[in-house]
Design a protein around this motif. Sequence first.
Motif, short mmCIF file in Angstrom:
data_model
loop_
_atom_site.label_atom_id
_atom_site.label_comp_id
_atom_site.label_asym_id
_atom_site.label_seq_id
_atom_site.Cartn_x
_atom_site.Cartn_y
_atom_site.Cartn_z
N ALA A 70 0.83 -1.22 0.00
CA ALA A 70 0.00 0.00 0.00
C ALA A 70 0.86 1.26 0.00
O ALA A 70 0.58 2.21 -0.74
CB ALA A 70 -0.92 -0.01 1.22
N THR A 71 1.90 1.28 0.82
CA THR A 71 2.75 2.48 0.89
C THR A 71 3.53 2.69 -0.40
O THR A 71 3.82 3.83 -0.78
CB THR A 71 3.74 2.42 2.08
OG1 THR A 71 4.58 1.26 1.94
CG2 THR A 71 3.00 2.38 3.41
N LYS A 72 3.84 1.59 -1.08
CA LYS A 72 4.56 1.73 -2.35
C LYS A 72 3.66 2.40 -3.39
O LYS A 72 4.10 3.27 -4.15
CB LYS A 72 5.01 0.36 -2.86
CG LYS A 72 6.13 0.45 -3.90
CD LYS A 72 6.87 -0.86 -4.04
CE LYS A 72 8.12 -0.69 -4.88
NZ LYS A 72 8.90 -1.94 -5.01
N LYS A 73 2.38 2.03 -3.41
CA LYS A 73 1.44 2.66 -4.33
C LYS A 73 1.28 4.14 -4.01
O LYS A 73 1.07 4.96 -4.90
CB LYS A 73 0.08 1.96 -4.23
CG LYS A 73 0.03 0.59 -4.87
CD LYS A 73 -1.36 -0.01 -4.76
CE LYS A 73 -1.41 -1.39 -5.39
NZ LYS A 73 -2.77 -2.00 -5.25
N LEU A 74 1.36 4.46 -2.70
CA LEU A 74 1.19 5.84 -2.26
C LEU A 74 2.52 6.61 -2.25
O LEU A 74 2.56 7.78 -1.88
CB LEU A 74 0.57 5.88 -0.87
CG LEU A 74 -0.84 5.29 -0.74
CD1 LEU A 74 -1.24 5.14 0.73
CD2 LEU A 74 -1.85 6.15 -1.49
N ASN A 75 3.60 5.90 -2.60
CA ASN A 75 4.94 6.49 -2.63
C ASN A 75 5.38 7.04 -1.28
O ASN A 75 5.91 8.15 -1.18
CB ASN A 75 5.04 7.58 -3.71
CG ASN A 75 6.48 7.91 -4.06
OD1 ASN A 75 7.36 7.05 -4.00
ND2 ASN A 75 6.73 9.16 -4.42
N ILE A 76 5.16 6.24 -0.23
CA ILE A 76 5.60 6.60 1.12
C ILE A 76 6.69 5.62 1.55
O ILE A 76 6.40 4.46 1.86
CB ILE A 76 4.43 6.54 2.13
CG1 ILE A 76 3.24 7.38 1.67
CG2 ILE A 76 4.90 7.01 3.51
CD1 ILE A 76 1.98 7.19 2.51
N PRO A 77 7.97 6.03 1.53
CA PRO A 77 9.06 5.15 1.97
C PRO A 77 8.74 4.53 3.33
O PRO A 77 8.20 5.20 4.21
CB PRO A 77 10.26 6.09 2.04
CG PRO A 77 9.94 7.16 1.04
CD PRO A 77 8.46 7.36 1.13
N THR A 78 9.07 3.24 3.47
CA THR A 78 8.58 2.48 4.63
C THR A 78 9.67 1.66 5.32
O THR A 78 10.46 0.97 4.66
CB THR A 78 7.45 1.54 4.19
OG1 THR A 78 6.41 2.31 3.58
CG2 THR A 78 6.87 0.78 5.37
N ILE A 79 9.67 1.74 6.64
CA ILE A 79 10.54 0.90 7.48
C ILE A 79 9.67 -0.13 8.18
O ILE A 79 8.57 0.19 8.66
CB ILE A 79 11.27 1.76 8.55
CG1 ILE A 79 12.18 2.80 7.88
CG2 ILE A 79 12.07 0.87 9.50
CD1 ILE A 79 13.33 2.21 7.10
#
Length: 297
Positions: free
Chosen positions: A208-217
């Motif tokens: 989901a964060t990849k689709k929203l372009n939010i880098p994730t840890i």
Amino acid sequence: MSYKIVNKKKLNEVVYLMDIEAPRVAKSAKPGQFIIVVIDEKGERMPLTIADFNAEKGTVTIVFQVVGDSSKKLGKLEKGDSIKDFVGPLGQPSEFIHADLEELKKKKIIFIAGGVGAAPVYPQVKWLNEHGVEVDVIIGARSKDIIIFEDEMKKVAKNLYMCTDDGTYGFYGNVTMMLDDLVLNQGKEYDEAIVIGPMIMMKFACMATKKLNIPTIVSLNTIMVDGTGMCGACRVSVGDEIKFACVDGPEFDGWLVNFDEAMKRQTMFKTEEGRKALRNKDGDTHTNPNCKIGGKH
């Protein structure tokens, strides 16, 4: 030396919180790290993420779910009882503690906690709050009766969003649906997401964060077994590199983690046949040859 249980609290039917008297660990602990508990002479090693720490009181808070024999045994102990070993802090602390505070204050960060993942999220949000960094938090669970750390999180998060899969409390839906709603419907913007929870939840949160372009840890504490890098359970592919969650992590770039491989290893590791197959397949990379047991007792 033994470590006394100074507080015990039942958070839901299968999750307990304990405050352990361990002054040296409390003094050295940082957000994102973990400890290893050994209940008695015959006890197994149990890696548990640090849920809170108080250097002044000399206590460290652990939260654990009763799933196997060792956790059941730990759950039966009461305030005043002691455990044999409480080793830590271990693992690498969260990267943000090394960041420039003024730059950190400019970032829009959201934490996403699934189930028991709310416990390790709490000390990170608390640390940021104490250093003047405001962050949003999503806590998700299957239903209202198993939610933990809501009251604690309210005190340290800028905005706290609750959601349940069955709609019994807060937003009706899982954490990825909650995130989509915040960004796509409510116009929220985030520079980074930190996700902690069950492996399958973290996998879909990263999608989901990849689709929203939010880098994730993400934190891979859930796949640790021995906590030393020697058992091979927490060997994980991160991009084109082999890492060990207990030594190199537990936090990694979520977009690079091979969740499918890690979850398959979790299943295989439960049987002797599976462990043997993994050893044969991994070869020299099955364990971390440079591993050293760190931390203070």
